[in-house]
Scaffold this active site. Structure first.
Site, mmCIF file in Angstrom:
data_model
loop_
_atom_site.group_PDB
_atom_site.id
_atom_site.type_symbol
_atom_site.label_atom_id
_atom_site.label_comp_id
_atom_site.label_asym_id
_atom_site.label_seq_id
_atom_site.Cartn_x
_atom_site.Cartn_y
_atom_site.Cartn_z
ATOM 1 N N CYS A 389 -6.298 -23.732 4.088
ATOM 2 C CA CYS A 389 -5.521 -22.004 3.685
ATOM 3 C C CYS A 389 -5.319 -21.206 4.345
ATOM 4 C CB CYS A 389 -6.129 -21.879 2.544
ATOM 5 S SG CYS A 389 -8.264 -21.800 2.539
ATOM 6 N N CYS A 569 2.394 23.799 6.122
ATOM 7 C CA CYS A 569 3.758 25.143 6.727
ATOM 8 C C CYS A 569 3.938 24.284 7.295
ATOM 9 C CB CYS A 569 2.623 26.793 7.636
ATOM 10 S SG CYS A 569 2.433 25.850 9.109
ATOM 11 N N CYS A 598 -3.717 28.320 8.553
ATOM 12 C CA CYS A 598 -3.607 27.825 7.629
ATOM 13 C C CYS A 598 -5.113 26.878 7.593
ATOM 14 C CB CYS A 598 -2.279 26.419 7.539
ATOM 15 S SG CYS A 598 -1.032 26.777 6.761
ATOM 16 N N HIS A 643 -9.846 -19.219 -1.790
ATOM 17 C CA HIS A 643 -8.898 -20.604 -1.418
ATOM 18 C C HIS A 643 -8.446 -19.191 -1.053
ATOM 19 C CE1 HIS A 643 -5.565 -22.516 -1.524
ATOM 20 N NE2 HIS A 643 -5.273 -22.265 -2.453
#
Length: 737
Positions: A389, A569, A598, A643
């Site tokens: 799988c 900003c 900032c 699985h």
């Protein structure tokens, strides 16, 4: 549930809530012309949602329908006002079709059934004594339709019964069971996986009442084959009638005469068996002996639409018509019997795979317009076998519909490397036929160079590394830089973080951002394909019980030495701060780059003065806006217990999602059986993912549809692509010479 006879009074039928139809064609006559529909797309709107069944009351000039809503299940009979729905979002149904679909409780299975119109049409025309193959807890079993059952009580004129089928199984001796279970098992339309015409049952198969049953009435097609019933078929019916009345001797199975309408099988020189219905018998132009024109159950490369040479002998779907000498044909052994009328064996436990001759030319990815018809259903995708799988879900996720990795498949095959040829055969077969048998994948696993790949459980990331290194001979898909160190390569990205850094239900975007900032990691360049592995280890441990999928992944702020804009900003950013990531006052979970101004203002707040913002590399100044680099989600690998399954995005439409399980069911026992892969349409996932991430985070997984809940709870790896920069070998240095 009480079983009533066809002669039961109407009053009794209503009282007990169950009606039996036991004559001829099972579709009841419509008393009044009514219009029913099923909602096939669109978001939930005023009561109607995808998969709901309704009855039209009025239609507006702007193309909207108002009507009654039938919910199915215990509320199927009693409709309620469903509000309005756009007509273009619906699919018209007859009353009979609506009743059959109402008995299918799963919304996704209703839509899957509609994706197979030929099978659904055959199911709607089923008559008494038709032979069907149904899904049962013991596997796929053949049986005979005995009754069409109305389920529920009808007390008002607008009430609508549900319809199901009573089926009597064929036992291991291929006679109908002598002991009739009270009552017979009841199946919905979604449980029927194949329809076989009664007149096509091979000679020697006797029903328990000694009659051939249903031979002189209209036959139902075997999924998508409509055999022509001519004089030869009438002769066959006469022979069957003689046998049922004791006038004539039943020949052995090896001497059964083949006629138009016979179910047959043909074995190729390579030993592969194909199945179909004889549509034509005669001597074609240029031949001297009798040949058969067969309509196959599957598309086979190189077959026609009923044309042989320049002559059209019959008409069928393209790639379904096979012409062979009649001596190459044998009665379909899945239903064949000996002259005594007793079966020679139980239903076959060997895989019934379509014939396939792999052409060398390139097969493109499956387009969105063809994905549902090619992929959805049983025996679709890649068949699982012995712990495969992890490999099956990885291959189908990467190569079925994704265009990003397609350049790899377009390069000429290296005939000196058998493993590359085997890989190409798997991808081409998947894209052309929609199914790859386990043996093809086992051949590939045997060539990977390590015995553990053939038998043991593995994780997808281990296979991905081997796939790209050894098979495709490609360098790392992603390049990571830690601080100022040199660049490191990898094929997948593993999320590493502390659980306390995130909320209870994080998104993939938040996990990636936090992991990169915590480890001081940056992408050297925008990857073409990014596979993000969640913080869990197989089925043994997972850090988060639920994870929100991010359909779009923004990696702009994760690129090394790339211009970034200030979070506040919009100017050119010069700093970023890890401690600001979970700040609830500034969009928690988002990376926070700041310009110099900032950065000073934000960290002057008392709660952030202890933060340690880091300076960013100074890119060249530019007045143009910063370009955002995003990647699109195209697949998700999930694991439950041990699985793996996967969800696939097969097109740009938000609802174009499929669910794949390589071992969804099994035929036969552990020693002699085989696994049955299945692909299901999963449009409900598109509905869920169309919501903002904030709304998804507020949703309780227990209230979501089954497959959506499975993705939220079991996600293991998210696969993203950058369609603007397809992956190619020229972009990745080969690690091998």
């Amino acid at each position: 549930m009480t079983k009533l006879t066809a002669s039961t009074s109407t009053h009794r039928l209503l009282q007990n809530g169950l009606t039996v139809y036991s004559s001829g064609n099972m579709e009841p006559r419509a008393v009044v012309k009514e219009k029913f529909f099923i909602v096939i797309r669109g978001k939930s709107r005023k009561g109607f949602c995808r998969g709901c069944i309704g009855r039209v009351e009025t239609e507006t000039q702007c193309g909207e329908l108002t009507g009654l809503l039938y919910c199915g299940g215990s509320n199927a009979l009693n409709p309620k006002s469903g509000g309005t729905v756009r007509k273009e979002d619906t699919y018209s149904l007859t009353r009979h079709q609506a009743q059959l679909l109402l008995f299918v409780s799963s919304v996704s299975k209703r839509l899957e059934l509609l994706c197979n119109p030929q099978l659904f049409s055959a199911i709607c025309e089923l008559s008494q004594d038709d032979l069907v193959v149904v899904k049962h807890k013991k596997g796929h079993l053949p049986g005979m339709v005995k009754n069409l059952m109305q389920i529920g009580r009808k007390e008002h004129k607008d009430d609508l019964h549900m319809l199901g089928f009573e089926v009597e199984f064929v036992d291991s001796d291929q006679n109908l069971s002598s002991k009739k279970p009270p009552p017979l098992p009841l199946f919905s339309a979604a449980d029927v996986v194949q329809v076989v015409p009664s007149y096509s049952v091979p000679l020697g198969l006797h029903w328990k009442d000694g009659q051939s049953g249903g031979l002189n009435r209209k036959a139902v097609t075997r999924i998508n084959s409509m055999p022509n019933i001519g004089s030869r078929a009438r002769q066959t019916r006469e022979n069957l009638t003689e046998q049922s009345t004791g006038q004539g001797q039943s020949p052995s199975a090896s001497h059964v005469p083949l006629e138009v309408g016979s179910l047959v099988e043909v074995v190729s020189n390579s030993g592969v068996t194909v199945y179909g219905v004889i549509r034509w018998l005669g001597v074609p132009a240029g031949k001297t002996n009798e040949w058969a024109g067969i309509e196959l159950d599957y598309d086979v490369s190189g077959c026609s639409d009923g044309k042989y040479g320049s002559q059209q002998y019959f008409t069928c779907k393209a790639s379904r018509a096979l012409f062979v000498p009649v001596t190459k044909c044998s009665p379909d052994s899945r239903f064949s019997c000996s002259s005594s009328g007793r079966g020679t064996s139980k239903p076959r436990d060997t895989l019934l795979v379509p014939l396939y001759e792999d052409p060398e030319e390139y097969a493109p990815p499956i387009p969105e317009s063809e994905a549902l018809s090619l992929l959805v259903g049983k025996m679709k995708g890649i068949q699982g076998h012995i712990n495969s799988c992890y490999l099956d879900v990885t291959l189908i996720s990467l190569f079925s519909s994704s265009v990003t990795l397609d350049n790899i498949c377009q390069t000429p095959a290296d005939t000196e490397r058998p493993i590359m040829c085997t890989f190409r055969e798997i991808i081409n077969r998947l894209r052309r036929q929609g199914f790859v048998p386990a043996q093809s994948v086992m051949n590939f696993r045997q060539q990977l160079g390590c015995d553990t790949f053939r038998t043991e459980e593995k994780d997808p990331e281990e296979f991905i590394t081997v796939l790209f290194q050894k098979v495709l001979r490609m360098g790392p898909l992603i390049k990571l830089r830690s601080g100022q160190d040199t660049c490191q390569g990898a094929y997948t990205f593993q999320i590493f973080l502390e659980k306390g850094q995130m909320g209870q239900m994080p998104s993939v975007q938040q996990l990636l951002d936090t992991s990169c900032l915590s480890g001081d990691l940056k992408f050297e360049e925008v990857p073409s394909c990014l596979m993000v592995q969640m913080p869990r280890f197989g089925n043994k441990y997972k850090m988060f019980s639920h994870i929100i999928p991010s359909t779009e992944l923004d990696i702009t702020d994760l690129l090394y030495n790339s211009p970034r804009e200030c979070f506040l900003c919009g100017h050119l950013a010069e700093f970023e701060c890890l401690q600001c990531l979970p700040d609830r006052k500034m969009q928690p979970g988002r990376i926070k780059p700041f310009c110099s101004t900032c950065n000073t203002q934000v960290h002057s707040h008392p709660s952030r003065q202890a933060h340690s913002p880091r300076a960013l590399p100074a890119p060249a100044a530019s007045d143009t806006p910063v370009h955002r680099h995003t990647m699109q989600l195209f697949a998700v690998l999930c694991i439950q217990t041990s699985h793996y399954v996967s969800f696939l995005k097969y097109g740009p439409d938000p609802h174009s999602w499929l669910f794949f399980d390589c071992m969804a069911d099994r035929h036969g026992d552990d020693q002699h059986g085989y696994n049955i892969p299945e692909i299901r349409a999963c449009p409900e996932l598109g509905d869920f993912l169309s919501q903002p991430e904030e709304d998804m985070a507020r949703s309780h997984p227990s209230q979501t549809p089954e497959l959506v809940r499975r993705l939220l709870c079991d996600s293991y790896m998210f696969l993203y692509q950058n369609p603007a920069t397809p992956l190619s070998r020229s972009n990745h240095e080969e690690p091998f010479n």
